[in-house]
Every structure is written in structure tokens, then in C-alpha cells.
Scaffold this motif. Structure first.
Motif, PDB file in Angstrom:
ATOM      1  N   SER A  85      17.171  18.617  -7.458  1.00  0.00           N
ATOM      2  CA  SER A  85      17.597  19.122  -8.758  1.00  0.00           C
ATOM      3  C   SER A  85      18.238  20.489  -8.591  1.00  0.00           C
ATOM      4  N   GLN A  86      18.982  20.886  -9.618  1.00  0.00           N
ATOM      5  CA  GLN A  86      19.574  22.221  -9.642  1.00  0.00           C
ATOM      6  C   GLN A  86      19.480  22.777 -11.049  1.00  0.00           C
ATOM      7  N   LEU A  87      18.849  23.937 -11.180  1.00  0.00           N
ATOM      8  CA  LEU A  87      18.894  24.699 -12.409  1.00  0.00           C
ATOM      9  C   LEU A  87      20.058  25.676 -12.260  1.00  0.00           C
ATOM     10  N   GLN A  88      21.072  25.477 -13.046  1.00  0.00           N
ATOM     11  CA  GLN A  88      22.351  26.174 -12.890  1.00  0.00           C
ATOM     12  C   GLN A  88      22.168  27.680 -12.700  1.00  0.00           C
ATOM     13  N   ASP A  89      22.787  28.218 -11.634  1.00  0.00           N
ATOM     14  CA  ASP A  89      22.765  29.643 -11.317  1.00  0.00           C
ATOM     15  C   ASP A  89      21.358  30.199 -11.166  1.00  0.00           C
ATOM     16  N   THR A  90      20.404  29.338 -10.799  1.00  0.00           N
ATOM     17  CA  THR A  90      19.022  29.805 -10.620  1.00  0.00           C
ATOM     18  C   THR A  90      18.453  29.317  -9.298  1.00  0.00           C
ATOM     19  N   TRP A  91      18.240  27.989  -9.184  1.00  0.00           N
ATOM     20  CA  TRP A  91      17.711  27.455  -7.933  1.00  0.00           C
ATOM     21  C   TRP A  91      18.107  26.010  -7.701  1.00  0.00           C
ATOM     22  N   ASN A  92      18.053  25.619  -6.417  1.00  0.00           N
ATOM     23  CA  ASN A  92      18.089  24.231  -5.977  1.00  0.00           C
ATOM     24  C   ASN A  92      16.676  23.841  -5.571  1.00  0.00           C
ATOM     25  N   GLN A  93      16.291  22.608  -5.875  1.00  0.00           N
ATOM     26  CA  GLN A  93      14.928  22.170  -5.583  1.00  0.00           C
ATOM     27  C   GLN A  93      14.942  20.754  -5.007  1.00  0.00           C
ATOM     28  N   ALA A  94      14.179  20.549  -3.938  1.00  0.00           N
ATOM     29  CA  ALA A  94      14.015  19.230  -3.334  1.00  0.00           C
ATOM     30  C   ALA A  94      12.550  18.837  -3.427  1.00  0.00           C
ATOM     31  N   TYR A  95      12.308  17.526  -3.578  1.00  0.00           N
ATOM     32  CA  TYR A  95      10.947  17.018  -3.757  1.00  0.00           C
ATOM     33  C   TYR A  95      10.747  15.772  -2.915  1.00  0.00           C
ATOM     34  N   LEU A  96       9.579  15.674  -2.288  1.00  0.00           N
ATOM     35  CA  LEU A  96       9.200  14.493  -1.494  1.00  0.00           C
ATOM     36  C   LEU A  96       7.781  14.095  -1.844  1.00  0.00           C
ATOM     37  N   ASN A  97       7.588  12.785  -2.067  1.00  0.00           N
ATOM     38  CA  ASN A  97       6.243  12.233  -2.286  1.00  0.00           C
ATOM     39  C   ASN A  97       6.025  11.058  -1.360  1.00  0.00           C
ATOM     40  N   LEU A  98       4.834  10.993  -0.777  1.00  0.00           N
ATOM     41  CA  LEU A  98       4.381   9.835  -0.009  1.00  0.00           C
ATOM     42  C   LEU A  98       2.984   9.499  -0.494  1.00  0.00           C
ATOM     43  N   ASN A  99       2.708   8.216  -0.740  1.00  0.00           N
ATOM     44  CA  ASN A  99       1.384   7.836  -1.201  1.00  0.00           C
ATOM     45  C   ASN A  99       0.942   6.532  -0.543  1.00  0.00           C
ATOM     46  N   LEU A 100      -0.364   6.386  -0.439  1.00  0.00           N
ATOM     47  CA  LEU A 100      -0.981   5.225   0.195  1.00  0.00           C
ATOM     48  C   LEU A 100      -2.188   4.803  -0.613  1.00  0.00           C
ATOM     49  N   ALA A 101      -2.278   3.517  -0.948  1.00  0.00           N
ATOM     50  CA  ALA A 101      -3.441   2.956  -1.627  1.00  0.00           C
ATOM     51  C   ALA A 101      -3.976   1.802  -0.787  1.00  0.00           C
ATOM     52  N   GLU A 102      -5.182   1.945  -0.302  1.00  0.00           N
ATOM     53  CA  GLU A 102      -5.774   0.949   0.585  1.00  0.00           C
ATOM     54  C   GLU A 102      -7.254   0.814   0.264  1.00  0.00           C
ATOM     55  N   GLY A 103      -7.627  -0.355  -0.280  1.00  0.00           N
ATOM     56  CA  GLY A 103      -9.025  -0.560  -0.626  1.00  0.00           C
ATOM     57  C   GLY A 103      -9.490   0.432  -1.672  1.00  0.00           C
ATOM     58  N   ARG A 104     -10.554   1.137  -1.370  1.00  0.00           N
ATOM     59  CA  ARG A 104     -11.104   2.112  -2.312  1.00  0.00           C
ATOM     60  C   ARG A 104     -10.442   3.477  -2.211  1.00  0.00           C
ATOM     61  N   TRP A 105      -9.524   3.649  -1.263  1.00  0.00           N
ATOM     62  CA  TRP A 105      -8.919   4.947  -1.010  1.00  0.00           C
ATOM     63  C   TRP A 105      -7.515   5.046  -1.588  1.00  0.00           C
ATOM     64  N   ARG A 106      -7.157   6.248  -2.017  1.00  0.00           N
ATOM     65  CA  ARG A 106      -5.774   6.566  -2.373  1.00  0.00           C
ATOM     66  C   ARG A 106      -5.452   7.966  -1.860  1.00  0.00           C
ATOM     67  N   LEU A 107      -4.346   8.072  -1.124  1.00  0.00           N
ATOM     68  CA  LEU A 107      -3.860   9.355  -0.623  1.00  0.00           C
ATOM     69  C   LEU A 107      -2.521   9.647  -1.283  1.00  0.00           C
ATOM     70  N   PRO A 155       0.791  -1.237   0.000  1.00  0.00           N
ATOM     71  CA  PRO A 155       0.000   0.000   0.000  1.00  0.00           C
ATOM     72  C   PRO A 155       0.820   1.283   0.000  1.00  0.00           C
ATOM     73  N   PHE A 156       2.062   1.246   0.475  1.00  0.00           N
ATOM     74  CA  PHE A 156       2.844   2.467   0.630  1.00  0.00           C
ATOM     75  C   PHE A 156       3.849   2.652  -0.503  1.00  0.00           C
ATOM     76  N   GLY A 157       4.090   3.892  -0.868  1.00  0.00           N
ATOM     77  CA  GLY A 157       5.101   4.224  -1.860  1.00  0.00           C
ATOM     78  C   GLY A 157       5.596   5.631  -1.631  1.00  0.00           C
ATOM     79  N   GLY A 158       6.630   6.020  -2.381  1.00  0.00           N
ATOM     80  CA  GLY A 158       7.148   7.363  -2.218  1.00  0.00           C
ATOM     81  C   GLY A 158       8.277   7.657  -3.172  1.00  0.00           C
ATOM     82  N   ALA A 159       8.772   8.890  -3.098  1.00  0.00           N
ATOM     83  CA  ALA A 159       9.883   9.325  -3.947  1.00  0.00           C
ATOM     84  C   ALA A 159      10.596  10.476  -3.270  1.00  0.00           C
TER      85      ALA A 159
END
Length: 420
Positions: free
Chosen positions: A219-241, A211-215
């Protein structure tokens, strides 16, 4: 690899020449996608271009050849692609939908084409690609929203040694936009741009059968920004978060100005038989918009067909309804409707020396309504033929940067696939 404007005959010769060039150990294959695309945008408020509407109709062909790998400890191969776009309608007065490039007089080009390739090397469960390719990660994702897919040139490393895990890393230095046939084009965000810059990324995705997953990505766009990303997901029965979070801060020369933005969303989906209802909330914290380059490089719940609901300080809600007619005896037919409302936008504190100054005012608000009808033929001579009809309405006050617009899409796609 090199990408430029090629005549249709040259594309066919290039594909034919690539076929027998390698000793193949995996499953090589080819695909050809016919895409007929009609797009009409009706401006309900004065547009910056002075046009009351934009309308174009075009036919595209997207071909791909994927070789296998040569035998041995280290396998070599190549993936190649080619594109041809033909104007069916699109005069000077209503060009500019993004389907076709425009000439110096503002007229839509009658045709355009491109081709590119990526070399690939495999060692065990690790594959390294170098050249022009599509990319799909949460921090850099080339889009495919118009006639011509976006491509990026660079290298991408992927490893799947661990069950249910995929590790990715890459760096890209040249870009091919959706309405251009040259790798010298650039991807532009709300203030950031790939012009003269590289984007680098690394991350890991966990997608087990449970049921659980994530990522987790950076990333870095040169001389512009640094970016971090987090994903968490849950699939259980009829529900998905599904929860997504981005944190972006300026780096190096800070070409887009000072940036310190936190953007996050949470979506809950409940499915009952043929129907599904989704409720989503999204928030952007900071004095500048959540910015990105690459057409699909935003995995927030309320980034939809026209608006991304990513303004500074913006909070937005989404209500979505899906109906799948397969359980009602009509497989391949589906309907979707959604409404997103965003408010609380405050762009008045954007850094004066940055790229986002005066983009949006204080008290900005807007809404978008999308309606989609799709059908995919399930059998017979026209199997996999897909027809998609979409209508989008967007309305905003003067403090929000988007147009008041009604947009109609009609897309007919027919894919052909095969193996060597």
C-alpha cells in the motif's frame, strides 16, 4: 458517492427508491442492524482533556441494500447503506467516547446520520466497485468499533478466477470516520493522516481448504509512506499458527517524517474441546511507531481493544484464554480473557522534523487486560440477538503514550436480514 447528514425520513425514502431500480440476476438482499452501545471510560491518571471519565449511551441503526447484477456479459448493480445514531445519554462534561460527534461547545450531538452507495460492475469473476464502501484488507481496513462504521470513497477491484485465491486492488480519496457523518472527515494514525491524501493498495490472499494459507499486500499513503505486508498461517489438528509482518518506509514528501519500521508478530493457538489458549509475541523495530490509518488496518497479534503495542522498539507478549460453552450445553455463550505486556519502548530517537517526536520516551512499558462475555440467542423470536459485555484495564508508565484507564462496554445488537 455523496455522503452527508440526512434526516431519518430521507434515509427510508432513499432505501425504498433503490429497491426496484435494477434487473437483478444474483441474490439481492437487505439488512438492518440495531446497535445499542454503552461506553464508560474511567481515567486513572490525568487525561489531556481534564475529564475524570467519559460516558455515552447511544442507539444506532445500520441499513444496507445489496442489489444483484443486471443480466448480460457485463452486470451492473449498486450497494447502498445508511446510518442513524441517537444519543440516549452523554452530557458536555463526559462526552468524547467516540460514539457521538461533538458540537462547538463540546456537547454530544443528539443525533447524526449518513448515507452512501457504491456502483458495481461484474465481468466473470471480477467485480469493480466505485463509491463509498467498507474495506477489509491488511493494509487498509475501515473499522467498525463504535456506533457508526467507518467508510472510504474510491474504487476497489476484486478477482477470484483462481480457486482459493483472491486478488484485490484499490484507491481511496475520501473518508468517513466513526463519530462523523461527513466524507470530508479523515482517518488519523499516530502521526500519519489521510488529510488531503489518497491511499492505494494491491494484494493477494490464499485461503485453501488445506492447512496452509497466506497473504501478500502493498500500500501507499500518498506522500507519507509505502507499506508491505506478509502473512503465513498454518492450521493442523488442534493447533493454529499465524505470522504477520509489516515493513513501512517514508515516500514522497514524507508528511509524517522519516520512517523505516519493521513490525511482526507470531501467535500460536491450541484448542482442546471447549477451551483454547493463545500465546503471542510481537516486536516493532525502528525509531517511530508502526503507523496505520483506518481503525482496523493493523493485523498484528497484540493489537487489541485499547492498545496496539506498536511503540518504537516495543516487544510484547500475550496470553489469552477462550471458553466456548457450546460444547458444555450452552450454545451461543463464550468467555475470553487476555493479558498483554509491552516494554522496551524508546521514542527518544524519533526524527526531530517528524510527526512522532516527543510522543514517547525511553523505557516505556505498559499492560492491558481484557475480559469479554458474549451471548447470541440461538433460536426463537430473538434469534441472533447478541449481548456483549467487556471490561478493559490499561496501565502505563510516563514514557508510554497511553492513558491509565478502565473501560466498560455493553453492546446489544439485533440483526435483521432478507432477500428480494
Amino acid at each position: 458517492m455523496h455522503n452527508g447528514t440526512l434526516p431519518p425520513r430521507a434515509l427510508l425514502i432513499a432505501f425504498a427508491a433503490l429497491g426496484p431500480a435494477f434487473a437483478l440476476a444474483d441474490e439481492p438482499g437487505w439488512s438492518l442492524l440495531s446497535r445499542n452501545y454503552f461506553l464508560h471510560s474511567d481515567f486513572r491518571s490525568p487525561s489531556p482533556s481534564g475529564q475524570s471519565y467519559r460516558q455515552e449511551w447511544a442507539q444506532g441503526f445500520i441499513g444496507e441494500i445489496r442489489s444483484g447484477f443486471t443480466e448480460g456479459t457485463v452486470g451492473l448493480g449498486v450497494d447502498a447503506h445508511g446510518f442513524l445514531g441517537l444519543k440516549l445519554d452523554g452530557g458536555r462534561g463526559h462526552a468524547g467516547t467516540g460514539l457521538l460527534p461533538r458540537d462547538s461547545d463540546g456537547r454530544a450531538e443528539s443525533d447524526y446520520s449518513s448515507a452512501g452507495a457504491a456502483l458495481k460492475m461484474r465481468l466473470g469473476n471480477t467485480v469493480l466497485r466505485y463509491g463509498e464502501m467498507t474495506v477489509e484488507t491488511p493494509v487498509f481496513d475501515t473499522g467498525d468499533k463504535r456506533l457508526h462504521p467507518e467508510y472510504a470513497t474510491g474504487w476497489l477491484l476484486e478477482n477470484t478466477d483462481l480457486t482459493d485465491w483472491r486478488v484485490q486492488a484499490g484507491r481511496f480519496t475520501a473518508f468517513n470516520n466513526q463519530d462523523n457523518s461527513s466524507t470530508h472527515d479523515d482517518f488519523a494514525g499516530y502521526g500519519a493522516s489521510t488529510h488531503g491524501r489518497a491511499i492505494s493498495l494491491a494484494g493477494v490472499t490464499f485461503a485453501p481448504n488445506g492447512p496452509f494459507g497466506g497473504a501478500l499486500f502493498a500500500s501507499q499513503l500518498q506522500d507519507t509512506w509505502n507499506q508491505a505486508y506478509l502473512n503465513l498461517n498454518l492450521a493442523e489438528g488442534r493447533w493454529r499458527l499465524d505470522g504477520n509482518l509489516y515493513h513501512t518506509r517514508d515516500t514522497g514528501a514524507a508528511s509524517a517524517g522519516n520512517i523505516d519500521t519493521l513490525a511482526y508478530s507470531l501467535a500460536a493457538k491450541y484448542r482442546a474441546g471447549a477451551q483454547a489458549v493463545t500465546l503471542a509475541y510481537q516486536k516493532v523495530e525502528g525509531d517511530t511507531p508502526f503507523d496505520f490509518v483506518g481503525g482496523d488496518s493493523i493485523y498484528l497479534a497484540n493489537s487489541i481493544k485499547y492498545a496496539d503495542f506498536n511503540g518504537p522498539g516495543e516487544r510484547s507478549w500475550q496470553l489469552r484464554y477462550d471458553l466456548d460453552f457450546a460444547t458444555l450445553g450452552v450454545p451461543g455463550l463464550s468467555v475470553m480473557g487476555r493479558y498483554v505486556s509491552g516494554r522496551g519502548i524508546d521514542g527518544s530517537h524519533a526524527p526531530a522534523a517528524g510527526a512522532y517526536v516527543s510522543q514517547q520516551g525511553k523505557g516505556g512499558r505498559h499492560w492491558e487486560r481484557d475480559l469479554d462475555l458474549k451471548y447470541v440467542v440461538q433460536s426463537g423470536a430473538a434469534k441472533d440477538l447478541g449481548v456483549s459485555l467487556s471490561h478493559v484495564s490499561h496501565r502505563a508508565n510516563e514514557a508510554q503514550a497511553g492513558d491509565d484507564i478502565d473501560r466498560l462496554y455493553l453492546i446489544i445488537e439485533y440483526p435483521l436480514k432478507g432477500v428480494f
